[in-house]
Design a protein around this motif. Structure first.
Motif, PDB file in Angstrom:
ATOM      1  N   UNK A 186      32.151  43.405  27.452  1.00 43.15           N
ATOM      2  CA  UNK A 186      32.144  42.330  28.439  1.00 43.15           C
ATOM      3  C   UNK A 186      33.356  41.441  28.189  1.00 43.15           C
ATOM      4  N   UNK A 187      33.610  40.551  29.132  1.00 44.81           N
ATOM      5  CA  UNK A 187      34.678  39.575  28.959  1.00 44.81           C
ATOM      6  C   UNK A 187      35.970  39.899  29.675  1.00 44.81           C
ATOM      7  N   UNK A 188      36.054  41.063  30.299  1.00 46.27           N
ATOM      8  CA  UNK A 188      37.261  41.413  31.028  1.00 46.27           C
ATOM      9  C   UNK A 188      37.409  40.553  32.286  1.00 46.27           C
ATOM     10  N   UNK A 189      38.582  40.615  32.890  1.00 42.62           N
ATOM     11  CA  UNK A 189      38.827  39.852  34.107  1.00 42.62           C
ATOM     12  C   UNK A 189      40.308  39.653  34.323  1.00 42.62           C
ATOM     13  N   UNK A 190      40.623  38.655  35.138  1.00 44.13           N
ATOM     14  CA  UNK A 190      42.004  38.327  35.419  1.00 44.13           C
ATOM     15  C   UNK A 190      42.557  37.418  34.325  1.00 44.13           C
ATOM     16  N   UNK A 191      43.772  37.647  33.953  1.00 48.41           N
ATOM     17  CA  UNK A 191      44.398  36.816  32.938  1.00 48.41           C
ATOM     18  C   UNK A 191      45.825  36.498  33.364  1.00 48.41           C
ATOM     19  N   UNK A 192      46.195  35.253  33.182  1.00 49.68           N
ATOM     20  CA  UNK A 192      47.550  34.822  33.495  1.00 49.68           C
ATOM     21  C   UNK A 192      48.491  35.194  32.364  1.00 49.68           C
ATOM     22  N   UNK A 193      49.725  35.478  32.708  1.00 51.18           N
ATOM     23  CA  UNK A 193      50.728  35.691  31.671  1.00 51.18           C
ATOM     24  C   UNK A 193      50.785  34.453  30.783  1.00 51.18           C
ATOM     25  N   UNK A 194      50.727  34.685  29.476  1.00 49.71           N
ATOM     26  CA  UNK A 194      50.718  33.569  28.544  1.00 49.71           C
ATOM     27  C   UNK A 194      49.349  32.998  28.284  1.00 49.71           C
ATOM     28  N   UNK A 195      48.354  33.540  28.963  1.00 49.45           N
ATOM     29  CA  UNK A 195      47.000  33.053  28.789  1.00 49.45           C
ATOM     30  C   UNK A 195      46.284  33.795  27.680  1.00 49.45           C
TER      31      UNK A 195
END
Length: 121
Positions: free
Chosen positions: A7-16
Protein backbone atom coordinates in the motif's frame (compact mmCIF):
# COMPACT_ATOMS: atom_id res chain seq x y z
CA UNK A 1 1.33 -19.50 3.64
CA UNK A 2 2.20 -15.82 3.86
CA UNK A 3 0.22 -13.37 1.73
CA UNK A 4 1.77 -9.98 1.18
CA UNK A 5 -0.06 -6.75 0.44
CA UNK A 6 1.50 -3.44 -0.55
CA UNK A 7 0.00 0.00 0.00
CA UNK A 8 1.00 3.64 -0.14
CA UNK A 9 1.52 4.06 -3.86
CA UNK A 10 0.17 7.07 -5.74
CA UNK A 11 1.20 10.27 -7.42
CA UNK A 12 4.42 11.89 -6.32
CA UNK A 13 5.92 15.22 -7.25
CA UNK A 14 9.51 15.49 -8.34
CA UNK A 15 11.47 16.22 -5.19
CA UNK A 16 8.69 14.91 -3.03
CA UNK A 17 8.45 11.77 -0.96
CA UNK A 18 6.29 8.72 -0.57
CA UNK A 19 6.25 5.84 1.89
CA UNK A 20 5.25 2.39 0.76
CA UNK A 21 4.13 -0.28 3.20
CA UNK A 22 3.89 -4.03 2.96
CA UNK A 23 1.93 -6.14 5.40
CA UNK A 24 1.05 -9.79 5.72
CA UNK A 25 -2.67 -10.33 5.27
CA UNK A 26 -2.04 -13.88 6.35
CA UNK A 27 0.86 -15.01 8.52
CA UNK A 28 3.72 -12.87 9.78
CA UNK A 29 6.70 -11.20 8.18
CA UNK A 30 8.85 -11.28 11.28
CA UNK A 31 10.99 -14.30 10.36
CA UNK A 32 11.55 -13.47 6.71
CA UNK A 33 14.14 -11.61 4.74
CA UNK A 34 12.27 -8.98 2.77
CA UNK A 35 12.87 -6.92 -0.33
CA UNK A 36 11.33 -4.33 -2.57
CA UNK A 37 11.44 -4.70 -6.34
CA UNK A 38 9.93 -2.58 -9.07
CA UNK A 39 8.80 -3.27 -12.59
CA UNK A 40 7.70 -0.83 -15.26
CA UNK A 41 5.69 -1.91 -18.32
CA UNK A 42 7.90 -3.65 -20.85
CA UNK A 43 10.86 -3.84 -18.47
CA UNK A 44 12.35 -6.52 -16.27
CA UNK A 45 11.73 -6.62 -12.55
CA UNK A 46 14.43 -4.60 -10.83
CA UNK A 47 15.86 -4.88 -7.33
CA UNK A 48 15.37 -1.82 -5.11
CA UNK A 49 16.26 -2.71 -1.52
CA UNK A 50 16.45 -5.60 0.91
CA UNK A 51 16.49 -6.05 4.68
CA UNK A 52 17.34 -8.99 6.92
CA UNK A 53 14.76 -10.46 9.27
CA UNK A 54 16.40 -8.65 12.19
CA UNK A 55 16.32 -5.33 10.37
CA UNK A 56 20.04 -4.87 10.99
CA UNK A 57 21.35 -5.66 7.51
CA UNK A 58 20.19 -3.67 4.49
CA UNK A 59 21.29 -3.36 0.88
CA UNK A 60 20.22 -1.03 -1.90
CA UNK A 61 20.41 -0.71 -5.64
CA UNK A 62 23.03 1.91 -6.49
CA UNK A 63 20.38 4.05 -8.17
CA UNK A 64 18.41 4.57 -4.95
CA UNK A 65 21.18 4.77 -2.33
CA UNK A 66 20.88 7.90 -0.25
CA UNK A 67 17.28 8.54 -1.36
CA UNK A 68 15.31 5.41 -0.43
CA UNK A 69 15.25 3.71 2.96
CA UNK A 70 13.97 0.21 3.69
CA UNK A 71 12.89 -0.56 7.23
CA UNK A 72 10.72 -2.98 9.11
CA UNK A 73 8.80 -3.16 12.34
CA UNK A 74 8.55 -6.79 13.33
CA UNK A 75 6.33 -5.99 16.29
CA UNK A 76 3.69 -4.47 14.01
CA UNK A 77 4.32 -6.60 10.94
CA UNK A 78 4.95 -4.04 8.20
CA UNK A 79 7.82 -3.46 5.86
CA UNK A 80 8.41 0.08 4.63
CA UNK A 81 10.10 1.81 1.75
CA UNK A 82 10.64 5.52 2.26
CA UNK A 83 11.13 7.12 -1.14
CA UNK A 84 12.66 10.59 -1.11
CA UNK A 85 13.14 12.61 -4.28
CA UNK A 86 12.01 9.92 -6.73
CA UNK A 87 12.53 10.74 -10.38
CA UNK A 88 10.35 10.23 -13.42
CA UNK A 89 12.17 7.05 -14.44
CA UNK A 90 11.13 5.47 -11.13
CA UNK A 91 7.47 5.48 -12.07
CA UNK A 92 6.72 1.81 -11.69
CA UNK A 93 4.84 -0.91 -9.92
CA UNK A 94 6.55 -1.65 -6.60
CA UNK A 95 6.45 -5.12 -5.14
CA UNK A 96 7.42 -6.53 -1.77
CA UNK A 97 8.77 -10.05 -1.49
CA UNK A 98 9.63 -12.36 1.38
CA UNK A 99 11.67 -15.49 1.85
CA UNK A 100 14.19 -17.34 3.96
CA UNK A 101 16.85 -14.64 3.65
CA UNK A 102 17.30 -11.15 2.29
CA UNK A 103 18.32 -11.07 -1.36
CA UNK A 104 18.89 -8.81 -4.36
CA UNK A 105 17.46 -11.49 -6.64
CA UNK A 106 13.77 -12.07 -7.45
CA UNK A 107 13.79 -15.67 -6.27
CA UNK A 108 11.50 -15.18 -3.31
CA UNK A 109 8.75 -17.54 -2.28
CA UNK A 110 6.18 -14.86 -1.53
CA UNK A 111 5.16 -11.77 -3.48
CA UNK A 112 2.60 -9.04 -3.16
CA UNK A 113 0.51 -7.83 -6.09
CA UNK A 114 2.21 -4.45 -6.19
CA UNK A 115 1.41 -0.81 -5.67
CA UNK A 116 1.82 1.80 -8.40
CA UNK A 117 4.02 4.87 -8.01
CA UNK A 118 3.56 7.53 -10.67
CA UNK A 119 5.33 10.80 -11.30
CA UNK A 120 2.69 13.49 -11.23
CA UNK A 121 4.56 15.78 -13.66
Amino acid sequence: QVQLEESGGGLVLAGGSLRLSCTASRGSLSNYGLSWFRQAPGKEREFVATVSWTGVSTDYADSVKGRFTISRDNAKNPLYLQMNNPNTEETSGYYCAGGAAESRYPTYDYWGKGTQVTDSA
